[in-house]
Design a protein around this motif. Sequence first.
Motif, PDB file in Angstrom:
ATOM      1  N   SER A  62       0.799  -1.231   0.000  1.00 34.07           N
ATOM      2  CA  SER A  62       0.000   0.000   0.000  1.00 34.07           C
ATOM      3  C   SER A  62       0.829   1.279   0.000  1.00 34.07           C
ATOM      4  O   SER A  62       0.280   2.357   0.177  1.00 34.07           O
ATOM      5  CB  SER A  62      -0.949   0.035   1.200  1.00 34.07           C
ATOM      6  N   VAL A  84      -4.897   4.283   0.087  1.00 35.76           N
ATOM      7  CA  VAL A  84      -6.001   3.421   0.495  1.00 35.76           C
ATOM      8  C   VAL A  84      -6.823   3.123  -0.755  1.00 35.76           C
ATOM      9  O   VAL A  84      -7.243   4.040  -1.457  1.00 35.76           O
ATOM     10  CB  VAL A  84      -6.883   4.110   1.559  1.00 35.76           C
ATOM     11  N   GLU A  85      -7.033   1.845  -1.029  1.00 32.97           N
ATOM     12  CA  GLU A  85      -7.875   1.462  -2.164  1.00 32.97           C
ATOM     13  C   GLU A  85      -9.216   0.990  -1.623  1.00 32.97           C
ATOM     14  O   GLU A  85      -9.276   0.096  -0.788  1.00 32.97           O
ATOM     15  CB  GLU A  85      -7.188   0.381  -2.984  1.00 32.97           C
ATOM     16  N   GLN A  86     -10.287   1.655  -2.085  1.00 36.00           N
ATOM     17  CA  GLN A  86     -11.631   1.308  -1.637  1.00 36.00           C
ATOM     18  C   GLN A  86     -12.602   1.568  -2.780  1.00 36.00           C
ATOM     19  O   GLN A  86     -12.577   2.630  -3.393  1.00 36.00           O
ATOM     20  CB  GLN A  86     -12.015   2.138  -0.413  1.00 36.00           C
ATOM     21  N   ASP A  87     -13.457   0.595  -3.044  1.00 40.49           N
ATOM     22  CA  ASP A  87     -14.476   0.695  -4.099  1.00 40.49           C
ATOM     23  C   ASP A  87     -13.869   1.026  -5.458  1.00 40.49           C
ATOM     24  O   ASP A  87     -14.422   1.802  -6.232  1.00 40.49           O
ATOM     25  CB  ASP A  87     -15.538   1.747  -3.735  1.00 40.49           C
ATOM     26  N   TRP A  91      -7.210   6.524  -2.718  1.00 43.07           N
ATOM     27  CA  TRP A  91      -7.350   7.685  -1.844  1.00 43.07           C
ATOM     28  C   TRP A  91      -6.014   7.982  -1.174  1.00 43.07           C
ATOM     29  O   TRP A  91      -5.370   7.074  -0.653  1.00 43.07           O
ATOM     30  CB  TRP A  91      -8.380   7.396  -0.748  1.00 43.07           C
ATOM     31  N   VAL A 135     -13.036   6.011   4.427  1.00 47.75           N
ATOM     32  CA  VAL A 135     -11.665   5.873   3.924  1.00 47.75           C
ATOM     33  C   VAL A 135     -10.684   5.961   5.086  1.00 47.75           C
ATOM     34  O   VAL A 135      -9.721   5.185   5.161  1.00 47.75           O
ATOM     35  CB  VAL A 135     -11.364   6.947   2.855  1.00 47.75           C
ATOM     36  N   ARG A 138     -10.575   2.785   7.017  1.00 46.72           N
ATOM     37  CA  ARG A 138      -9.793   1.774   6.307  1.00 46.72           C
ATOM     38  C   ARG A 138      -8.298   2.092   6.401  1.00 46.72           C
ATOM     39  O   ARG A 138      -7.469   1.203   6.536  1.00 46.72           O
ATOM     40  CB  ARG A 138     -10.227   1.705   4.853  1.00 46.72           C
ATOM     41  N   TYR A 139      -7.935   3.367   6.359  1.00 45.63           N
ATOM     42  CA  TYR A 139      -6.547   3.787   6.465  1.00 45.63           C
ATOM     43  C   TYR A 139      -5.934   3.340   7.786  1.00 45.63           C
ATOM     44  O   TYR A 139      -4.810   2.868   7.830  1.00 45.63           O
ATOM     45  CB  TYR A 139      -6.421   5.309   6.320  1.00 45.63           C
TER      46      TYR A 139
END
Length: 142
Positions: A62, A84-87, A91, A135, A138-139
């Motif tokens: 990451s 951060v990878e989301q959806d 980010w 986000v 998740r981070y």
Amino acid sequence: MADKTPSQPDQGGQRGSGGGAEPAPAHGGRSSRPARQFRPSRGRRVGDAIIGVFARVGLVPSTYLLTTRGRKTGRPLTHPATVVEQDGRRWLVAPYGEVSWVHNARAAGRVTLGRRGDRRDYAVREVPAGEAGPVLKRYVGV
């Protein structure tokens, strides 16, 4: 404006914090004290350089090399950054607040992320707190 010590109340009747962050004024305005800026130590800069080498070859999960154009000099500046990878979206999170790369990204509106020889340009924008909340959760887990 005179420096306030904890024993001297300011005009709003609140006591100064003695070097920490002051609470926001009750009227919703900004504090008269400038925000503290993150200044990396020599050890932090050395650590970033080492992590940058590992990120460049893809050994740190990451973590990417973030390149921005200096808002004053126009020179490319590169820093390791956690993405951060989301959806299906990527980010960037600024864990140390408004550091130099944040100001440069705002000014340019674009950044480059690189890892394992793959470099891609991205448009950047700030998001409201409601959109940033998931986000950031998740981070913290990355």
